[in-house]
Structures are given as C-alpha cells and as structure tokens.
Design a protein around this motif. Structure first.
Motif, PDB file in Angstrom:
ATOM      1  N   LYS A   8     123.185  13.516  -3.587  1.00 22.73           N
ATOM      2  CA  LYS A   8     122.147  13.340  -2.570  1.00 22.73           C
ATOM      3  C   LYS A   8     122.730  12.918  -1.223  1.00 22.73           C
ATOM      4  N   THR A 161     129.335   5.028 -16.321  1.00 25.13           N
ATOM      5  CA  THR A 161     128.025   4.658 -16.852  1.00 25.13           C
ATOM      6  C   THR A 161     127.815   3.154 -16.785  1.00 25.13           C
ATOM      7  N   SER A 165     124.834   1.932 -14.294  1.00 23.90           N
ATOM      8  CA  SER A 165     123.700   1.332 -15.010  1.00 23.90           C
ATOM      9  C   SER A 165     123.385  -0.072 -14.512  1.00 23.90           C
ATOM     10  N   PRO A 169     119.604   2.035  -7.699  1.00 26.26           N
ATOM     11  CA  PRO A 169     119.710   3.467  -7.372  1.00 26.26           C
ATOM     12  C   PRO A 169     120.179   3.656  -5.930  1.00 26.26           C
ATOM     13  N   PRO A 193     124.755  15.746 -16.704  1.00 24.31           N
ATOM     14  CA  PRO A 193     123.296  15.643 -16.635  1.00 24.31           C
ATOM     15  C   PRO A 193     122.815  14.210 -16.388  1.00 24.31           C
ATOM     16  N   TRP A 194     123.468  13.241 -17.016  1.00 24.74           N
ATOM     17  CA  TRP A 194     123.107  11.829 -16.821  1.00 24.74           C
ATOM     18  C   TRP A 194     123.308  11.436 -15.366  1.00 24.74           C
ATOM     19  N   ALA A 196     123.335  13.520 -12.798  1.00 27.05           N
ATOM     20  CA  ALA A 196     122.377  14.267 -11.979  1.00 27.05           C
ATOM     21  C   ALA A 196     121.011  13.588 -11.966  1.00 27.05           C
ATOM     22  N   GLU A 197     120.598  13.049 -13.096  1.00 28.53           N
ATOM     23  CA  GLU A 197     119.324  12.329 -13.160  1.00 28.53           C
ATOM     24  C   GLU A 197     119.307  11.143 -12.203  1.00 28.53           C
ATOM     25  N   ARG A 198     120.463  10.596 -11.941  1.00 32.98           N
ATOM     26  CA  ARG A 198     120.582   9.424 -11.064  1.00 32.98           C
ATOM     27  C   ARG A 198     121.050   9.809  -9.661  1.00 32.98           C
ATOM     28  N   HIS A 199     121.057  11.123  -9.403  1.00 32.55           N
ATOM     29  CA  HIS A 199     121.379  11.651  -8.066  1.00 32.55           C
ATOM     30  C   HIS A 199     122.788  11.271  -7.619  1.00 32.55           C
TER      31      HIS A 199
END
Length: 320
Positions: A8, A161, A165, A169, A193-194, A196-199
């Motif tokens: 992003k 991670t 985590s 964000p 994918p993980w 990408a979910e968190r941009h």
C-alpha cells in the motif's frame, strides 16, 4: 521491464530490483568504477528499485551507490536502505542510533530523502525493542518527511509474523525476505496471502540462494547443509547439459509470483545485470523448469536459519 505496486506504499517498483550488497564487495573483490557502470546499466534498462545498507562493505556500498546516483534524476529510482546492522555482529536498534544512521546514509548516498527505511536482519534483535522502540522511531521519521515508508528484513520467516502481529496496521509497510522464494525453497509463497491481507508489500532477494543455483557455487561462509548444496549442484549440472544457465530459470521463477513486488539481484558487473534483465524478460521454458523442480524436490522448502534462538525458524532438512 514490468512493474508492480509495493503493498500500500503506492511505490511502483521494477519486478527485478538491484541489490546493493555487491557494491560493497560481498561476494568478490570489485572495482568501484565497474560497479558504478553496473548501476547505470540497471537504471537505463528499466530497473528502478535499489536496495542497500550501511552494513554492506562497511558503508562502502552506500558510498559507491551515492557516486553512481550523482546527476541521476531523483524520480528515476526508488531508494531503500537499512538501519540496525553496521558490522559483523554489530547491531544497534536504539531510537538514537536509528536517527543518526539515517543521517549518515543520506550523506553517503547524496540524498535528503529515502523512499524506504528498513530494520536490517531483525532475527538478531530483541523483538520487544523492535516493536516498542525501533519501529516507533522510524514512524517518527516517516511523519517528519525524512523517509517515505517503513519495512523490516530477515531470514527466518517467523520474525515477520511475530512483529507484524504485534504492531498497529500500517506501521510495517514492507518486508524483505531472502533465500525463501527460489527454485529450491518457496516457503515465502505460503506467507504472501497473510501479508497481503495486512497490506504489507513483499520484497524477495537472493533468487539463486546466495550462490546455490549458480555455476560458481556457494561461498565458504554459506550456511546451507551438504544435502542442499549437492542437490542444487545436480540441478545446475542438468541445466548446463541442456545448454541453459540455471540463473535464468531462478530469476524467472522468483519474479513469477504476482504477490511479490520485486526480486533483488546483486552484481557489480554490467554484463551480469544485462543478462539478469534479459532473463527476466525472456519467455519461460516451463518443461525445463518442471524438470529442475523435480530434481530439487528432495530438498523442497528445506532451509537454514540464524539469529537469536527465539527468532529462528524450525529447520527442515533430512540431513540435520
């Protein structure tokens, strides 16, 4: 050259990026003038993403890159450097050192703004400090307009991670992983994918596994276990017998994942960067790639790790 958006951040980066460790002589003795020509060739052929660190060559890489970038329009390149690692076993992730490090890097690079500033090899750090002190310091630099974006780098995948985590964000905008998305080890792909979910944007490095997938082979300091080295050598030999350079397949495999914005290649040789760019743009020989993947299957996703014990990945290798 093709380009992808880095998470992003809004940054459009070349799918093949320039890794600056080679400018500091990380893999062989290098000539600074030749290294500067290599940077110019990379830019002229469409690479716009350059990653470096004060650690590479004990600041030599940043100094050489700064000389290479003199007179180059600032909008022609996206510049990333790092903080936290400064010499062999020398780490300092304190807020005070972070700010001073950026000032020093900008002076060597001849810029007053860095597009991406990254915590370097956080597996060697206390992750509590990274979360509570280092990253907040980088955010303050971002808010002050000194840098554009904030990232973290490392070898073990678990550090990404763990830190992401534990942070709000948008605090961590990118990760840089190396040796974990290549022909013999594609474990990073499972994490994309993980992220990408968190941009979080993804940068990959070392598509040849720091020499595993090359004719020259690994340097003496390489941490790969014997089974991995031997199996990769079989793949190298097979490609040679077919009249192909395995580096071509390695580059094509690594840039092929649409969720990975850029894959860094490092060289201080103009001809080598031309070859790597040509490989990236060439058609893929999928039958040959399938056979190479079959040869590498016995060590698929086998890995090596490092860092503080609590930050290390579980090693997957039948020889250990």
């Amino acid at each position: 050259m093709h380009y992808r958006t880095l998470g992003k951040t809004g940054l459009s980066v070349s799918v093949l990026g320039f890794g600056g460790s080679s400018l500091g002589g990380a893999f062989r003795q290098t000539d600074d003038a030749e290294a500067i020509r290599t940077v110019h060739v990379a830019l002229d052929l469409g690479i716009n993403f350059i990653d470096v660190s004060p650690y590479y060559g004990a600041t030599r890489a940043e100094a050489v890159l700064g000389r290479a970038l003199r007179g180059i329009a600032r909008d022609r390149y996206v510049l990333a450097t790092k903080i936290g690692q400064y010499g062999q076993g020398e780490f300092d992730f304190s807020a005070e050192r972070v700010t001073r490090s950026l000032d020093e890097s900008c002076e060597r690079l001849g810029v007053d703004y860095v597009d991406l500033l990254q915590c370097h090899d956080i597996e060697f750090a206390d992750l509590d400090q990274i979360v509570d002190e280092t990253l907040p310091a980088l955010v303050r630099l971002r808010e002050a307009g000194r840098i554009g974006h904030v990232g973290i780098t490392g070898l073990p995948l678990k550090v990404f991670t763990e830190v992401i985590s534990r942070t709000p964000p948008g605090m961590v905008e990118t990760i840089l992983s190396f040796c974990r998305y290549e022909l013999n080890d594609a474990a990073l792909g499972d994490l994309v994918p993980w992220l990408a979910e968190r941009h979080v944007g993804v940068i990959n490095a070392a598509p040849t596994g720091m020499g595993l997938l090359t004719e020259r082979g690994v340097p003496d300091w390489h941490p790969a276990p014997p089974l991995m080295i031997e199996t990769c050598r079989k793949a190298v030999d097979f490609c040679r017998a077919q009249g192909e350079d395995i580096v071509k397949l390695a580059v094509q495999f690594s840039i092929g994942h649409p969720g990975i914005a850029s894959t860094l290649v490092g060289t201080a040789n103009p001809d080598n960067i031309r070859k790597n760019i040509a490989y990236a743009m060439a058609p893929v020989d999928y039958p040959l790639m399938a056979e190479v993947l079959r040869i590498l299957a016995p060590v698929h996703n086998h890995n090596f790790t490092r860092g503080r014990p609590e930050n290390r990945d579980t090693v997957i290798d039948s020889a250990q």
